[in-house]
Design a protein around this motif. Sequence first.
Motif, PDB file in Angstrom:
ATOM      1  N   GLN A  14      -4.614   0.166   6.084  1.00 37.06           N
ATOM      2  CA  GLN A  14      -4.838   1.553   5.652  1.00 37.06           C
ATOM      3  C   GLN A  14      -3.775   2.056   7.033  1.00 37.06           C
ATOM      4  O   GLN A  14      -3.410   3.119   6.338  1.00 37.06           O
TER       5      GLN A  14
ATOM      6  N   TYR B 220      -6.944  -4.007   1.154  1.00 35.34           N
ATOM      7  CA  TYR B 220      -6.643  -2.425   0.865  1.00 35.34           C
ATOM      8  C   TYR B 220      -5.325  -2.406   0.200  1.00 35.34           C
ATOM      9  O   TYR B 220      -5.652  -1.075  -0.725  1.00 35.34           O
TER      10      TYR B 220
ATOM     11  N   TYR C 273      -0.326   2.093   6.197  1.00 38.69           N
ATOM     12  CA  TYR C 273       0.510   1.991   4.970  1.00 38.69           C
ATOM     13  C   TYR C 273       1.861   3.012   4.584  1.00 38.69           C
ATOM     14  O   TYR C 273       2.510   3.098   4.154  1.00 38.69           O
TER      15      TYR C 273
END
Length: 282
Positions: free
Chosen positions: A270, A23, A273
């Motif tokens: 994700q 990611y 983040y």
Amino acid sequence: MKIGLVLEGGGTRGVFSAGVLDYFMEINLYFPYVIGVSAGSGVGASYVSRQPKRIKNSMIDSLRETKYVSLKNYFKTGDLFDMDMIYDYFPRELYPFDFNTFFSSKQKCITVATNCENGQAVYLEEKEDKERFMRFCRASSSMPLVSKIVHIDGIPLLDGSVSDSIPIQRAIKDGCKKNVIILTQNKGYLKKSDKPFNLVAKFFYRQYPKFYQALVSRAYEYNRILTYIEQLEAEGKVFVLRPEVKVVKRTENDPDVLTEFYQHGFNVAQRNYPALEKYLKD
């Protein structure tokens, strides 16, 4: 500001870290300092070489064709994991490692192993010699009792997790003011001392009493560093990403199970983040 990325090991649990780093690579997030131990060393190397999905391919997809972890291999070679396949065939032929990108990268990449003679951590860095670098990674990932000792420069080396399971203190010592830590165990996990394992290890490593002492102390030291990390985390001094579901075995060889754990790592990165971005900017 120098920002560090610290990668725990954990055998095949390293696919969680691979998901996180895939990611990061997808959004072009690269840290200037990377330090990995055991499985974390290989995951970190493919991050520095900027090769998304390489670890997924080599640790998960390859299992649909062959088994790089098996008792058959252990009785045949002395390694539970097929180290020749992982650190020779994979990086050179099946899933080529981009040595040129890795060696030319400005990112600092450190691999942690344990010196069997004194039981202390060895922090290795190599940006020129392909063979030497792969031996560093091999030594770092060679788990006690189920792996052969790896000799580099005449020094017997084994799994870096024995001496420095989560090398956050080294990252701080090297000047990293902020650190992102990727763990492969759930929050609240504590390592228990394994007396039967220790008894076998005492005989197995009778030539290396200091290494044996490091093994015996491993649970205590691991739990101590976890407590330290949780304190830093509570103070906002580090940012930690860890599994939020049941973790896989460190010798898991079911590709479907590992794929789910890899995807979980990607999803955790994700989802977290925005908070990570705020931590890095503050």
